[in-house]
Design an enzyme around this catalytic site. Structure first.
Site, mmCIF file in Angstrom:
data_model
loop_
_atom_site.group_PDB
_atom_site.id
_atom_site.type_symbol
_atom_site.label_atom_id
_atom_site.label_comp_id
_atom_site.label_asym_id
_atom_site.label_seq_id
_atom_site.Cartn_x
_atom_site.Cartn_y
_atom_site.Cartn_z
ATOM 1 N N TYR A 43 -65.306 -46.229 -13.617
ATOM 2 C CA TYR A 43 -66.154 -45.172 -14.221
ATOM 3 C C TYR A 43 -66.714 -45.398 -15.368
ATOM 4 C CZ TYR A 43 -64.356 -42.055 -10.345
ATOM 5 O OH TYR A 43 -64.154 -41.162 -9.127
ATOM 6 N N LYS A 98 -34.285 -28.961 -20.752
ATOM 7 C CA LYS A 98 -35.522 -28.322 -20.460
ATOM 8 C C LYS A 98 -36.749 -28.941 -19.706
ATOM 9 C CE LYS A 98 -37.039 -29.126 -25.337
ATOM 10 N NZ LYS A 98 -36.946 -28.383 -26.467
#
Ligand SMILES: *Cc1c(COP(=O)(O)O)cnc(C)c1O
Length: 364
Positions: free
Chosen positions: A256, A37
């Protein structure tokens, strides 16, 4: 400068085969349903399925099952959560897809459908996880109705799932096994309980079918134990490379938010991978990355396309040098523990921007 692919997931298909061999050794009396999956846990549905020598495949969505059929997979495929709508039922029969039945809506739909062929059904029993499945008090009613339903292949099969199989001293698992056995010991049909943690840690949970997902990819289902320590090999190695190397002075901050300040003069490497590739922005400073065989820490915030590492004073690393984010030389479980998640999530969440590169030595 030579051409360089940025973030690339190298998929080692020899490691996949090796891991499947080990799974067979650890569950010698069980058939293997390989769980593919979520795009084969981020490894690529088609390539994993085509290179996995197993008895069947397990998926979560009908679209995943149809993709497998479209790329030529003829082995049995099971929808682990069953079908979501009655209109799926003819699709299951046309494409020979097996389904779980876990709720009365699915049972009603099966009884009311007009199908040209019967469907193979695994009755999902809630043995204690309380997510999906039929509670023990409703079990005999479901079995009676399914056995009487002409749209259902006989014998029925029986499936359940563990809540805590990754906790080696949790008695929940033995309680779930005994509840499952109490209900199904007298039935004819095949049975399955174990995913990776069950098959590795609880041999009595193996029954007729084991359903390995994560361990097949060489990643551990356990928090405290890496797959490598259990003798499994990582299938995915996530790589990129340095696109800048520069000096910073003690006291200067990187990136940042200025969340990381260097305590010394050092060299900072910028690696071409970020959360736009699926490398989590939540990875804190200190999360390890391997550059030229050395483990170096992330320094500052992960951005969309880049992350920065502290290469150390006088580092000789150059633009273009390879960086390994996880896989060979750096277990994804170690990276995950720094980030506060699991290897499952890291490998599964890579984005489409990551190039996939498949490697297979044994067959050449
Ligand atoms: C995802 C899944 C598995 C595989 O689990 P792993 O822990 O990755 O081995 C097995 N069974 C079911 C029902 C699942 O949903």
């Amino acid at each position: 400068m030579q051409y360089k692919q940025a973030a690339t997931a190298h998929i080692d298909l020899d490691a996949l085969q090796f891991n499947l061999g080990k799974i067979k050794q650890q569950a010698p009396n069980s058939k293997i349903m390989a769980v593919v999956k979520a795009n084969g846990y981020g490894h690529g549905l088609r390539d994993i399925a085509q290179n996995a020598n197993v008895d069947a495949f397990g998926v979560a969505r009908i679209e995943e099952a149809l993709q497998l059929r479209a790329c030529g997979i003829v082995k049995p495929i099971l929808l682990l959560e069953g079908f979501y709508s009655p209109v799926d039922l003819p699709v299951l029969t046309t494409n020979n897809i097996q389904t779980v039945v876990h709720c009365v809506e699915q049972l009603d739909a099966l009884e009311q459908a007009e199908l040209e062929q019967p469907v193979s059904v695994w009755l999902k029993i809630d043995s204690g996880m309380h997510r999906l499945g039929v509670r023990p008090e409703h079990y005999s009613d479901f079995v009676r109705r399914l056995k009487a339903c002409p749209n259902v292949v006989k014998p029925l099969r029986y499936i359940s799932h563990f809540a805590c199989a990754d906790e080696l001293d949790n008695t929940m698992t033995t309680e779930q096994i005994s509840r499952f056995r109490q209900l199904t010991d007298d039935e004819q049909g095949e049975r399955s309980m174990a995913a990776s943690a069950g098959l590795l840690a609880w041999p009595e949970s193996q029954f007729d079918w084991v359903r390995p997902g994560i361990i097949m990819y060489g990643v551990s289902p356990f928090v405290e134990k890496n797959a490598a320590d259990m003798g499994y090999r990582p299938v995915m190695t996530l790589k990129s490379h340095l696109i800048a190397v520069s000096d910073v002075k003690a006291g200067e901050s990187i990136g940042y938010g200025t969340i990381w300040k260097s305590e010394r003069d050092t060299r900072i490497g910028v690696i071409a991978i970020g959360y736009g590739d699926g490398y989590p922005r939540t990875a804190p400073s200190g999360t390890p990355v391997v550059v030229n065989g050395r483990t170096v820490p992330i320094a500052g915030r992960v951005s969309m396309d880049m992350l920065t590492v502290d290469l150390g004073p006088n580092a000789q690393d150059k633009v273009g040098d390879e960086a390994i984010l996880w896989g060979e030389q750096l277990p994804v479980e170690v990276v995950a523990s720094h980030i506060g998640t699991l290897g499952y999530e890291l490998v599964t969440k890579l984005t489409a921007r990551v190039a996939m590169s498949y490697h297979y030595k044994a067959g050449q």
